[in-house]
Design an enzyme around this catalytic site. Sequence first.
Site, PDB file in Angstrom:
ATOM      1  N   HIS A  88      -9.519   2.237  -0.750  1.00 52.23           N
ATOM      2  CA  HIS A  88      -8.093   1.957  -0.656  1.00 52.23           C
ATOM      3  C   HIS A  88      -7.618   1.423  -2.011  1.00 52.23           C
ATOM      4  O   HIS A  88      -8.005   0.334  -2.434  1.00 52.23           O
ATOM      5  CB  HIS A  88      -7.830   0.934   0.450  1.00 52.23           C
ATOM      6  CG  HIS A  88      -6.381   0.821   0.824  1.00 52.23           C
ATOM      7  ND1 HIS A  88      -5.364   1.301   0.015  1.00 52.23           N
ATOM      8  CD2 HIS A  88      -5.769   0.298   1.921  1.00 52.23           C
ATOM      9  CE1 HIS A  88      -4.208   1.064   0.596  1.00 52.23           C
ATOM     10  NE2 HIS A  88      -4.420   0.468   1.749  1.00 52.23           N
ATOM     11  N   HIS A 100      -3.035   8.178   5.809  1.00 56.66           N
ATOM     12  CA  HIS A 100      -3.311   6.902   5.142  1.00 56.66           C
ATOM     13  C   HIS A 100      -4.745   6.464   5.472  1.00 56.66           C
ATOM     14  O   HIS A 100      -5.484   6.063   4.575  1.00 56.66           O
ATOM     15  CB  HIS A 100      -2.296   5.858   5.605  1.00 56.66           C
ATOM     16  CG  HIS A 100      -2.326   4.586   4.843  1.00 56.66           C
ATOM     17  ND1 HIS A 100      -2.076   4.523   3.491  1.00 56.66           N
ATOM     18  CD2 HIS A 100      -2.584   3.314   5.235  1.00 56.66           C
ATOM     19  CE1 HIS A 100      -2.172   3.261   3.085  1.00 56.66           C
ATOM     20  NE2 HIS A 100      -2.479   2.515   4.125  1.00 56.66           N
ATOM     21  N   CYS A 112       0.801  -1.228   0.000  1.00 60.56           N
ATOM     22  CA  CYS A 112       0.000   0.000   0.000  1.00 60.56           C
ATOM     23  C   CYS A 112       0.836   1.282   0.000  1.00 60.56           C
ATOM     24  O   CYS A 112       0.288   2.383  -0.106  1.00 60.56           O
ATOM     25  CB  CYS A 112      -0.936   0.001   1.191  1.00 60.56           C
ATOM     26  SG  CYS A 112      -1.796  -1.569   1.373  1.00 60.56           S
TER      27      CYS A 112
END
Lengths: 388, 231
Positions: A317, A283, A150
């Site tokens: 995401h 995030h 990620c």
Amino acid sequence: MNVCISGFGAVSSLGVGLEATRQGLYAPPKLPTLPTRVDTSLRLPVFEVPLAGESGQPGGFTNTMLELALTEALDQAGLTRSSLAGRKVGVCIGTTVACQLNNIPFYDDLRSGRAASADLFRRYVVSAPAEWLRRELKLDGPAINVSNACASGADAIGIGALWLEQGACDLVIAGGADELNKVPLDGFHALGICSKQPCRPFAADRDGLNLGEGAGVMVLERPDDAKRRGHCPRHTLAGFGKAADAYHITQPHPDGVGLEIAITNAFRQAKAKPADVAFINAHGTGTDVNDRVEGQTLARLFPPNFAYMSTKSLVGHILGAAGALEAIFTCIMLEQGVVARNHRCPACPPDIPVAPLSADLAFDGDLALSTSLAFGGSNTALVIKRMS
Amino acid sequence: MFIGNFVAYSDQALPGFELLTPELLKRTRERATLRWADRYTTLIVSAALALLGDDAADDGLALITATAFGTHRTTFSTLDDILDFPEAQILPTRFSHSVHNAAAAYVGAALKMRGPAIALAGFEQVLCEALELAKTFLHGGLCTRAMVIAAEEKALLTEKAHELWPERFAADMPEGVVGFLLSLSPQDNRRGRLLLDRSARVSLSSPFTFGGDAKLFQALAHADATSEHHL
């Protein structure tokens, strides 16, 4: 660090292109929906890009999104594809899905001893995004695919900036791209971190993430090179910090040790301090552990009542592209002078000392931070500056 | 850049390579407590442990891993789960270990490394790109030492690669791992100087899909601090 962001392009569930992105950041949020391109029995909402395409085909939808973002980034930078050919241009792209051969029918044939598609295998080999772009654009420079889960997209941008500073190339195409795919969807569900509702980053009742898809591309240059060709970039990448947790394969260190090092190093490069940033694009996945660790770490490092939010409540995401797109969203918010709110978090959660922004906020500053935390305890911080 | 150490293991008898044995992998798994880790990760951790030897990792140590096919054995195990199990019941551990940077996470945990860790994947000389990136990290001050480790495991995809694309992939590709410990400090020099020149890189030959050069691997096995290596 002083590297110009000469142009950028974005594709996400907010839309294709910067105008749709800009509007989407401040509009009432679109809600995630059940996937239409992924064959799944799981009823997990996702943020799909409003384009036709097929999931799971090597070199397919991921590279389509990447190309759209690249075209816009080059256009904004005042460059054309043909003007790049033969130049020392580096390509650094973050991705997760595009680096793995996870086409299920192909594998089913392979394991069963049936004739697996040689064409699909060859497309997989030649479609790794950075190498594909280098070939397509006939570039003469480094090309790497960052597969750091990620944090990949943010890492790609940081690496691109380092290449320029070290003279490894004269221009860099950096960013990330990832499509919705059955394997991560099933995998994240198995890990118990997908929400069946629209995700609620940092909220007290957060219960997981929604996956998204998209691509974000930046064109990076040294300031003198941009100036020489008469281009006036509106942002610079001022700092890139990268550190590992040395803790666990999926969970962040409970004290945010790696994140703190990454942020500290990024500020050192930017010759700035936490009090200098107007906001933090966190995030903020909507998972219990990530948001607690990140929120507590930010609260420890930044002055009281600092402004932070997560755009994952808007786009989900986007894995390997998340860090790149979030850096682009950060640029847009710096340009607008307004940071978008963190949706679906009405009150300060009990385990995080400071609440994320519950309303859009106008600001005067010119510096912002974008953070990425990844599987493997990989943490990245980018400090982005708006040019006066 | 100076080469502080170099290690190379392969399941085939290649010049400059030590033989990759089950005992080596078992020792690594015991030493680093790799209870859940897969074979690809074990290859990378084996190289990392050998590179550092008795040295301790510090925050100035970076890790760059490089691969073409990566953790495809574990990726395919995840696909087995999806094909054979109800979709809602696949094994989370397999999925979490199928990401390319899982190996870096294990190295970080085993060596207590907090420096930058990056996983690269690609089919066009990804090892050379990783070495170039190490140089960029070192000169850019992101680290004071960098480990570059490239690995390819043998599994169904690498075994079938030749059949699927005979012009590009050799039959019976070896399994293996190579590792470099790099620094800008002459004090760290044990195996000589590594000079990278992208423009002069024309006829590299490597038995591995991660690239590199067989002649370099062979030379490094016996190199000392006075050596000069070009790639």
